[in-house]
Design an enzyme around this catalytic site. Sequence first.
Site, PDB file in Angstrom:
ATOM      1  N   ASP A  44      23.498  -4.602  12.807  1.00 57.66           N
ATOM      2  CA  ASP A  44      23.331  -6.053  12.934  1.00 57.66           C
ATOM      3  C   ASP A  44      24.273  -6.623  13.996  1.00 57.66           C
ATOM      4  O   ASP A  44      23.924  -7.579  14.709  1.00 57.66           O
ATOM      5  CB  ASP A  44      23.593  -6.730  11.591  1.00 57.66           C
ATOM      6  CG  ASP A  44      22.521  -6.408  10.565  1.00 57.66           C
ATOM      7  OD1 ASP A  44      21.426  -5.972  10.964  1.00 57.66           O
ATOM      8  OD2 ASP A  44      22.788  -6.575   9.356  1.00 57.66           O
ATOM      9  N   SER A  47     -14.003   5.876   7.624  1.00 55.41           N
ATOM     10  CA  SER A  47     -13.406   6.248   6.344  1.00 55.41           C
ATOM     11  C   SER A  47     -13.431   7.763   6.212  1.00 55.41           C
ATOM     12  O   SER A  47     -13.945   8.465   7.088  1.00 55.41           O
ATOM     13  CB  SER A  47     -14.189   5.594   5.199  1.00 55.41           C
ATOM     14  OG  SER A  47     -15.558   5.990   5.255  1.00 55.41           O
ATOM     15  N   LYS A  77      -2.151  10.673   1.499  1.00 54.78           N
ATOM     16  CA  LYS A  77      -2.966   9.490   1.799  1.00 54.78           C
ATOM     17  C   LYS A  77      -2.208   8.269   1.272  1.00 54.78           C
ATOM     18  O   LYS A  77      -2.243   7.964   0.086  1.00 54.78           O
ATOM     19  CB  LYS A  77      -4.344   9.602   1.147  1.00 54.78           C
ATOM     20  CG  LYS A  77      -5.329   8.530   1.590  1.00 54.78           C
ATOM     21  CD  LYS A  77      -6.708   8.803   1.006  1.00 54.78           C
ATOM     22  CE  LYS A  77      -7.739   7.820   1.547  1.00 54.78           C
ATOM     23  NZ  LYS A  77      -7.460   6.433   1.116  1.00 54.78           N
ATOM     24  N   LYS A  99      -8.761  13.624  -4.110  1.00 52.43           N
ATOM     25  CA  LYS A  99      -8.212  12.664  -5.065  1.00 52.43           C
ATOM     26  C   LYS A  99      -8.248  13.273  -6.455  1.00 52.43           C
ATOM     27  O   LYS A  99      -8.973  14.233  -6.716  1.00 52.43           O
ATOM     28  CB  LYS A  99      -8.983  11.345  -5.007  1.00 52.43           C
ATOM     29  CG  LYS A  99      -8.852  10.633  -3.657  1.00 52.43           C
ATOM     30  CD  LYS A  99      -9.348   9.201  -3.731  1.00 52.43           C
ATOM     31  CE  LYS A  99      -9.035   8.458  -2.439  1.00 52.43           C
ATOM     32  NZ  LYS A  99      -9.399   7.024  -2.525  1.00 52.43           N
ATOM     33  N   CYS A 116      30.295  20.203 -11.207  1.00 54.39           N
ATOM     34  CA  CYS A 116      29.737  19.460 -12.343  1.00 54.39           C
ATOM     35  C   CYS A 116      28.871  20.370 -13.207  1.00 54.39           C
ATOM     36  O   CYS A 116      27.947  21.020 -12.701  1.00 54.39           O
ATOM     37  CB  CYS A 116      28.904  18.286 -11.838  1.00 54.39           C
ATOM     38  SG  CYS A 116      28.037  17.381 -13.155  1.00 54.39           S
TER      39      CYS A 116
END
Length: 727
Positions: free
Chosen positions: A50, A95, A153, A356, A473
Amino acid sequence: MDSTVPSNDGFPTADVDPADEVKQLRDDLRRHNRLYYVEAKPEITDREYDRLMRRLIDLEEAHPELAADDSPTRRVGGEPIAGFVTVEHRTPMLSVENVYDETALAEWDARVRKRLREHAADEARQAAKAAGQELGDGDEIPDPPVTYLLEYKIDGVALALLYERGVLVRAVTRGDGARGDDVTHNARTLGGVPLRLNADPAAIPEECEVRGEAYIRNSDFAQLRADREAAGDEAYANPRNLTAGSLKLLDPALCAKRKLRFLAHGTGYVSGGDAAAFGEHGTFLNELRRWGIAPTPEVRTATDMPGLVAAIGEMIEAVPSLDFEVDGIVVKVDSHAQREVLGLRSKSPRWAVAFKWEKWEAVTTLTDVTFQVGKTGRVTPVAALKPVEIAGTTVSRASLHNRDEIERLDLKIGDRVVMEKAGKIIPHVVRVELEERTGDETPIAFPTDCPICSHMLLREEGGVDFRCPNEACPGRLRGSIKYFSSRKAMDVDGLGEKLIDALIDAGLVKSLPDLYRLKDRREELLALERMGETSVDNLLAGLEKSKSQPMWRLLTSLNIRHVGNTVSRALAGEFGTLDEVMRHDADSLAATDEIGGIIAASLAAWFADPANRATVEEFRALGLNLGSEAEKKPKAETDGVLGGKSLVVTGTLTRFKRDEIEELIREHGGKASSSVSKRTDYLVAGARAGSKLAKAEKAGVPVLNEEEFAALVGLPAAESTESKAET
């Protein structure tokens, strides 16, 4: 030119040519934009960024003659527009055909290969004719090899960016595919969209339309939603709707506040050059990255159906860890030349398909949230749920992934939540039923310290995860051992979660190689709670047996980022030994099938760490299998009793684990598939086989039980229940 420049802390105030400083600031800001949005490797803080931007704005305001349309300051500036202009796409935004199961995907793959095969045969006949020859019926023409590239997608808003001589001149939404809205004023504010490409204009097409998705990260959406609710405004519905609405804002300054980003996945109109000149789509995506445009991440490749199925499975499993919404996986033919052969339909390309998955939902109650520490130190919130059945299984726990996801969902303990299982794989919380809140719900407090070792948690710069930095850990070690011993890795019998905790608490295991030193600490093992002679014998036998696991399993167990079973198998088949894998650099590793640049870089970086190499040497000294020439070349598909055959396994198994039976199928030359089709040669069915059994019977596919399968591959019959009882 006046040499006086505005004063700003840390910057020169005299004897500096403003034009030179402006040029340097623009170059620096473009570089930092690329590092942040494209490479995900920021070098400076947001505050420092910035500060550089503020300095450039001050200089441009003081010297209007230095203004430029491609300056980084124009990303967040500009005047509001009066309205949107509709623009016709010079190349329609088509598409993509959808498929929802492996059968449909296999049929698409068969169509691709058939078309390429027919084209190759035509070319061969033409070549023979030109040479005065003629192909006979017996002359075989080999099938052209096909490489598929798999991309997530992204569930965002489709956008086309037009660059002329490397400068962004227009951005248009998909609209109806033939025409869309000009949203250039807002597209300039998107992260991952450079106003000028980082390339020599002579080396890129004169006009190049880059297509991809505008989206909002889940973590940014969570903050935007929280800020809006804190202001008393109506909460945003979901990231996609917010993205679409943001692109339709008339004031680009408002759009900039929404923190939209862009990920590229292809090209549209191109002139004065050809994106296809790069040969493969994967190569072009890498070129986009060099230009400064962020391409779709976590791209994978495959060369056949088993590879496609494996890659899709791994990508679906990784979906909950992504910081953006996805609604499928796009499979594309990688070669641009083969795409030309395959061509287009009226509404979709023949060379791409979207895989899908079905979704199953149920509503239940969130009763608690606990926090787990994984093998990399990542702290993951886990939802405890009132048990509910989804897609045939009972769900009582689900990962909430990170703090931002909790905030994005506005989740509280006691909430009624909608659970979803995508592709019958991983359950996750979709949304909260806000209208069912009673006021008794309690906020979820994300810890500031590690819940295991109490070290202060650190948040990844530019990321969403909090991690415990303490390499000692117990939580990190526990996660590493759990993964190392799991079925997908070394598959160690007798090493469950409670025993892992006991071994760590007793100080018997402080590293992965320590597991194989337990044989020298038998008395200490016997002193552990619920560890009798039989339990200790089973554990030590399981560890000893795991030493001879194939190299790919050991490579998987090392927990190298992006390296799962599929990648490990490919590396074992190519190099044979772990030493050979370690010997190769990133470039040579990337040349291996199934291995891309990202995976290769991850492998090379892991093996470059002396501590990791020391772990490998410990495994060598302890007698683990680091590979051999025998592992270098996988068995030919025609070898074995199942050579070239496709088998599907379904139902509840009693003799075999699912991983074991699929490994046996591969060992005997067959392919382990996940759905029944006309290509299936056998269905191996356990109890409660369900729809796959019915489909196989209808299609006339031979059905085997576990014992019939064992006999087919030459295994002895299992002991009877009576014999085991007598023993």
